[in-house]
Write a protein that holds these residues in place. Structure first.
Motif, PDB file in Angstrom:
ATOM      1  N   GLU A   1       0.801  -1.060  -0.076  1.00 28.99           N
ATOM      2  CA  GLU A   1      -0.050  -0.010   0.131  1.00 28.99           C
ATOM      3  C   GLU A   1       0.838   1.250   0.127  1.00 28.99           C
ATOM      4  OE1 GLU A   1      -2.903   0.047   3.351  1.00 28.99           O
ATOM      5  OE2 GLU A   1      -4.212  -0.600   2.019  1.00 28.99           O
ATOM      6  N   GLN A   2       1.919   1.245   0.814  1.00 28.37           N
ATOM      7  CA  GLN A   2       2.805   2.539   0.972  1.00 28.37           C
ATOM      8  C   GLN A   2       3.446   2.532  -0.325  1.00 28.37           C
ATOM      9  OE1 GLN A   2       4.547   0.990   5.088  1.00 28.37           O
ATOM     10  NE2 GLN A   2       6.053   1.698   3.766  1.00 28.37           N
ATOM     11  N   GLU A   3       3.570   1.693  -1.075  1.00 25.37           N
ATOM     12  CA  GLU A   3       4.312   1.801  -2.518  1.00 25.37           C
ATOM     13  C   GLU A   3       3.264   2.126  -3.713  1.00 25.37           C
ATOM     14  OE1 GLU A   3       7.303   1.778  -2.814  1.00 25.37           O
ATOM     15  OE2 GLU A   3       7.883   1.535  -0.845  1.00 25.37           O
ATOM     16  N   GLY A   4       1.879   2.434  -3.374  1.00 26.76           N
ATOM     17  CA  GLY A   4       1.120   2.737  -4.167  1.00 26.76           C
ATOM     18  C   GLY A   4       0.138   1.664  -5.011  1.00 26.76           C
ATOM     19  N   TYR A   5       0.166   0.499  -4.155  1.00 29.05           N
ATOM     20  CA  TYR A   5      -0.662  -0.556  -4.835  1.00 29.05           C
ATOM     21  C   TYR A   5      -2.149  -0.459  -4.057  1.00 29.05           C
ATOM     22  CZ  TYR A   5       3.142  -2.832  -7.586  1.00 29.05           C
ATOM     23  OH  TYR A   5       4.008  -3.121  -8.160  1.00 29.05           O
ATOM     24  N   HIS A   6      -3.267  -0.974  -4.584  1.00 31.88           N
ATOM     25  CA  HIS A   6      -4.495  -0.919  -3.883  1.00 31.88           C
ATOM     26  C   HIS A   6      -4.225  -2.476  -3.462  1.00 31.88           C
ATOM     27  CE1 HIS A   6      -8.637  -1.362  -2.921  1.00 31.88           C
ATOM     28  NE2 HIS A   6      -8.832  -2.607  -3.663  1.00 31.88           N
ATOM     29  N   VAL A   7      -4.747  -3.022  -2.160  1.00 29.99           N
ATOM     30  CA  VAL A   7      -4.317  -4.139  -1.655  1.00 29.99           C
ATOM     31  C   VAL A   7      -5.381  -4.865  -0.802  1.00 29.99           C
ATOM     32  CG1 VAL A   7      -2.811  -5.767  -0.374  1.00 29.99           C
ATOM     33  CG2 VAL A   7      -1.964  -3.348  -1.461  1.00 29.99           C
ATOM     34  N   THR A   8      -5.876  -5.909  -1.009  1.00 29.47           N
ATOM     35  CA  THR A   8      -6.682  -6.614  -0.425  1.00 29.47           C
ATOM     36  C   THR A   8      -6.154  -7.900   0.325  1.00 29.47           C
ATOM     37  OG1 THR A   8      -7.587  -8.042  -2.180  1.00 29.47           O
ATOM     38  CG2 THR A   8      -8.594  -5.855  -1.796  1.00 29.47           C
ATOM     39  N   VAL A   9      -6.424  -8.298   1.500  1.00 27.32           N
ATOM     40  CA  VAL A   9      -6.178  -9.604   2.191  1.00 27.32           C
ATOM     41  C   VAL A   9      -7.240 -10.593   2.559  1.00 27.32           C
ATOM     42  CG1 VAL A   9      -4.823 -10.498   4.070  1.00 27.32           C
ATOM     43  CG2 VAL A   9      -4.061  -8.280   3.077  1.00 27.32           C
ATOM     44  N   LYS A  10      -7.375 -11.600   1.674  1.00 31.13           N
ATOM     45  CA  LYS A  10      -8.440 -12.437   1.918  1.00 31.13           C
ATOM     46  C   LYS A  10      -8.124 -13.868   1.879  1.00 31.13           C
ATOM     47  CE  LYS A  10     -12.021  -9.153  -0.373  1.00 31.13           C
ATOM     48  NZ  LYS A  10     -12.653  -8.940  -1.249  1.00 31.13           N
ATOM     49  N   GLU A  11      -9.097 -14.817   2.224  1.00 37.27           N
ATOM     50  CA  GLU A  11      -8.889 -16.201   2.146  1.00 37.27           C
ATOM     51  C   GLU A  11      -9.372 -16.590   0.530  1.00 37.27           C
ATOM     52  OE1 GLU A  11     -10.923 -18.249   4.972  1.00 37.27           O
ATOM     53  OE2 GLU A  11      -9.788 -17.507   6.568  1.00 37.27           O
ATOM     54  N   PHE A  12      -8.487 -17.623  -0.125  1.00 36.08           N
ATOM     55  CA  PHE A  12      -8.688 -17.940  -1.355  1.00 36.08           C
ATOM     56  C   PHE A  12      -9.315 -19.387  -1.352  1.00 36.08           C
ATOM     57  CE2 PHE A  12      -4.397 -19.254  -0.909  1.00 36.08           C
ATOM     58  CZ  PHE A  12      -4.325 -20.525  -1.446  1.00 36.08           C
ATOM     59  N   CYS A  13      -9.286 -20.055  -0.421  1.00 32.94           N
ATOM     60  CA  CYS A  13      -9.950 -21.409  -0.055  1.00 32.94           C
ATOM     61  C   CYS A  13     -10.193 -21.730   1.345  1.00 32.94           C
ATOM     62  CB  CYS A  13      -9.043 -22.478  -0.714  1.00 32.94           C
ATOM     63  SG  CYS A  13      -7.374 -22.709  -0.083  1.00 32.94           S
ATOM     64  N   SER A  14     -11.013 -22.730   1.691  1.00 28.12           N
ATOM     65  CA  SER A  14     -10.938 -23.116   3.063  1.00 28.12           C
ATOM     66  C   SER A  14      -9.812 -23.748   3.730  1.00 28.12           C
ATOM     67  CB  SER A  14     -12.138 -24.266   3.119  1.00 28.12           C
ATOM     68  OG  SER A  14     -11.683 -25.485   2.655  1.00 28.12           O
ATOM     69  N   LYS A  15      -9.853 -23.668   5.006  1.00 20.95           N
ATOM     70  CA  LYS A  15      -8.747 -24.251   5.782  1.00 20.95           C
ATOM     71  C   LYS A  15      -8.512 -25.614   5.617  1.00 20.95           C
ATOM     72  CE  LYS A  15      -7.331 -21.254   9.668  1.00 20.95           C
ATOM     73  NZ  LYS A  15      -7.065 -21.218  10.956  1.00 20.95           N
ATOM     74  N   SER A  16      -9.699 -26.423   5.208  1.00 16.42           N
ATOM     75  CA  SER A  16      -9.568 -27.953   4.986  1.00 16.42           C
ATOM     76  C   SER A  16      -8.978 -28.158   3.914  1.00 16.42           C
ATOM     77  CB  SER A  16     -10.858 -28.233   5.041  1.00 16.42           C
ATOM     78  OG  SER A  16     -11.633 -27.780   3.852  1.00 16.42           O
ATOM     79  N   VAL A  17      -8.626 -27.239   2.776  1.00 16.31           N
ATOM     80  CA  VAL A  17      -8.100 -27.600   1.848  1.00 16.31           C
ATOM     81  C   VAL A  17      -6.285 -27.094   1.934  1.00 16.31           C
ATOM     82  CG1 VAL A  17      -7.441 -26.666  -0.825  1.00 16.31           C
ATOM     83  CG2 VAL A  17      -9.687 -27.171   0.290  1.00 16.31           C
ATOM     84  N   THR A  18      -6.156 -26.018   2.787  1.00 17.17           N
ATOM     85  CA  THR A  18      -4.879 -25.903   3.143  1.00 17.17           C
ATOM     86  C   THR A  18      -4.982 -24.737   4.240  1.00 17.17           C
ATOM     87  OG1 THR A  18      -2.583 -24.643   2.754  1.00 17.17           O
ATOM     88  CG2 THR A  18      -4.506 -24.177   1.321  1.00 17.17           C
ATOM     89  N   PRO A  19      -4.269 -24.691   5.169  1.00 21.92           N
ATOM     90  CA  PRO A  19      -4.374 -23.808   6.408  1.00 21.92           C
ATOM     91  C   PRO A  19      -3.474 -22.440   5.903  1.00 21.92           C
ATOM     92  CG  PRO A  19      -3.365 -25.714   7.427  1.00 21.92           C
ATOM     93  CD  PRO A  19      -3.559 -25.835   5.939  1.00 21.92           C
ATOM     94  N   ARG A  20      -2.706 -22.555   4.892  1.00 22.95           N
ATOM     95  CA  ARG A  20      -1.904 -21.560   4.435  1.00 22.95           C
ATOM     96  C   ARG A  20      -3.002 -20.836   3.334  1.00 22.95           C
ATOM     97  NH1 ARG A  20       0.080 -22.993   7.848  1.00 22.95           N
ATOM     98  NH2 ARG A  20      -1.030 -21.208   8.708  1.00 22.95           N
ATOM     99  N   ASN A  21      -4.006 -20.349   3.547  1.00 20.46           N
ATOM    100  CA  ASN A  21      -5.100 -20.031   2.706  1.00 20.46           C
ATOM    101  C   ASN A  21      -5.151 -18.466   2.677  1.00 20.46           C
ATOM    102  OD1 ASN A  21      -6.340 -19.790   5.099  1.00 20.46           O
ATOM    103  ND2 ASN A  21      -8.290 -20.574   4.625  1.00 20.46           N
ATOM    104  N   ILE A  22      -4.418 -17.638   2.822  1.00 22.76           N
ATOM    105  CA  ILE A  22      -4.421 -16.014   2.937  1.00 22.76           C
ATOM    106  C   ILE A  22      -3.890 -15.830   1.550  1.00 22.76           C
ATOM    107  CG2 ILE A  22      -3.591 -13.973   3.865  1.00 22.76           C
ATOM    108  CD1 ILE A  22      -3.730 -15.280   6.631  1.00 22.76           C
ATOM    109  N   LEU A  23      -4.517 -14.781   0.951  1.00 27.46           N
ATOM    110  CA  LEU A  23      -4.152 -14.204  -0.397  1.00 27.46           C
ATOM    111  C   LEU A  23      -3.888 -12.794  -0.369  1.00 27.46           C
ATOM    112  CD1 LEU A  23      -3.434 -15.420  -3.201  1.00 27.46           C
ATOM    113  CD2 LEU A  23      -5.794 -15.075  -4.045  1.00 27.46           C
ATOM    114  N   ILE A  24      -2.911 -12.523  -0.585  1.00 22.73           N
ATOM    115  CA  ILE A  24      -2.589 -10.892  -0.883  1.00 22.73           C
ATOM    116  C   ILE A  24      -2.733 -10.574  -2.215  1.00 22.73           C
ATOM    117  CG2 ILE A  24      -0.912  -9.180  -0.638  1.00 22.73           C
ATOM    118  CD1 ILE A  24       0.577 -10.744   1.511  1.00 22.73           C
ATOM    119  N   GLN A  25      -3.618  -9.627  -2.495  1.00 26.56           N
ATOM    120  CA  GLN A  25      -3.696  -9.458  -4.011  1.00 26.56           C
ATOM    121  C   GLN A  25      -3.476  -7.683  -4.105  1.00 26.56           C
ATOM    122  OE1 GLN A  25      -7.825 -11.070  -5.085  1.00 26.56           O
ATOM    123  NE2 GLN A  25      -6.504 -11.918  -6.580  1.00 26.56           N
TER     124      GLN A  25
END
Length: 397
Positions: free
Chosen positions: A369-393
């Protein structure tokens, strides 16, 4: 995002005595470390049977509700750590694109691929730490745009290129080290970069290089935060750098303790191996004068069936230690008691896992964000698929 980070940062610092420890080593002490500050919490923990501990380890919401009775701040921390799920409709894959991808992994890749395609900004793709290019295949086949797949291991590049060529996909594999300055040469201003579960410094390297090369978009799912070259986490954002929360490598492992793969057999193997290791550690301390933990190499799971004595003899041989003749069964029993004590301790740490992970992810997101991007942080799948389910866009504004 900044307000969420500040509140998380404050709560994690206020309650740091509850999560800043290593259960393996803390289990040497029979007394729980919070006996004075949180006596009721300790009474509850000590009352748990091994079956109850096992159940709570697999049911974090139930664990949170139980611990919140004794630690009211926990619910605030958990609510801060809840993320919105990206709304995905599903995509139809062309024939052969999913070739060689196991089921759960395919679900992750398809979900991340759709998320990237839905928020695509750029005229080509960069697949960072690509492996054989499974994600790149989806992006290439769905968008018909060029994909540059950057990967360290040449055999994976060769395999991925052969597969892409056989399917007529516009993919080019480039071998290189993502941590070197020269890796920046693979980036250009037309690329939307994607990285699925790039570890530690690898995803940080992409973020920094992406900013430097002014990439139009980045879609990143971070993983293995502890795989860094420095001794502690080096924050990227202004708020992260200002925080007094300096996380060392062992603390960066905390979010990764949650797993969904395996089953009863995997659980049984872990139980056997951990009680063997804990028992062996106690044996060395009591019989051989060791004052510090002596790390033992990985063992083939098939060896566990040979029993504790065989494990001790194998471990001693690996470390060139002369073992005295001892009551191995007694140390195995001590190892098992210590195992359940360790698991009891880890229940408290468990409720902080997601918060620590989100603190790390938000630091990266705020930097973008500081570097000029519009950023979202969301889950892209359920934890049952992978606990590492956080996505930075991140998209250039």
């Amino acid at each position: 995002m900044q307000q969420r980070f500040k509140t998380l940062d404050t709560l994690l610092q206020i309650q740091q005595e509850l999560w800043r420890f290593e259960p393996f080593f803390q289990s040497l002490n029979d007394q729980l470390p919070w006996a004075e500050q949180h006596p009721k919490l300790c009474d509850w923990l000590n009352s748990l049977t091994s079956e109850q501990i096992d159940e709570l380890k697999g049911d974090t919401p139930k664990l949170v509700d139980s611990i919140a009775t004794h630690l009211p701040n926990i619910h605030s921390l958990i609510s801060l750590s809840n993320l919105e799920r990206i709304s995905l409709k599903g995509i139809e894959l062309e024939r052969g694109v999913d070739s060689g991808v196991p089921g759960r992994k395919l679900t992750q890749i398809v979900a991340m691929g759709e998320a990237a395609l839905t928020h695509h900004n750029g005229s080509e793709w960069l697949e960072w730490c690509s492996g054989k290019g499974f994600l790149g295949r989806i992006l290439a086949s769905q968008s018909q745009q060029k994909v540059t797949s950057f990967e360290y291991q040449q055999p994976l590049c060769d395999s991925g290129q052969a597969q892409a060529d056989s399917q007529g996909l516009p993919m080019t594999f480039v071998q290189g080290d993502a941590l070197t300055e020269s890796a920046e040469n693979v980036l250009n201003q037309h690329q939307h970069a994607v990285a699925l579960h790039a570890c530690g410094d690898l995803h940080v390297s992409l973020i920094k290089k992406g900013v430097s090369r002014n990439l139009p978009a980045m879609t990143i799912s971070p993983c293995c935060y502890h795989l860094i070259q420095s001794d502690q986490y080096e924050a990227l954002s202004q708020l992260g750098k200002a925080s007094k929360l300096k996380l060392i490598k062992s603390e960066l492992r905390i979010p990764l303790q949650e797993t969904v793969t395996g089953g009863e057999r995997v659980k049984r193997h872990r139980f056997e191996e951990m009680r063997f290791r804990l028992g062996f550690d106690l044996l060395l301390r009591s019989e051989c004068g060791f004052e510090h933990y002596e790390p033992v190499p990985s063992i083939k799971k098939s060896m566990l069936s040979e029993g504790f004595k065989a494990f001790c003899q194998w471990a001693a041989a690996q470390k060139k230690i002369a073992l005295p003749d001892v009551d191995f069964n007694a140390y195995l029993e001590q190892g098992e008691r210590r195992y359940w004590h360790m698991e009891r301790l880890s229940l408290v740490q468990q409720v902080f896992r997601r918060s620590i992970e989100l603190w790390l992810v938000l630091d990266k997101a705020m930097y973008l964000e500081q570097e000029g991007y519009h950023v979202t942080v969301k889950e892209f799948c359920s934890k049952s698929v992978t606990p590492r389910n956080i996505l930075i866009q991140a998209e250039r504004e």
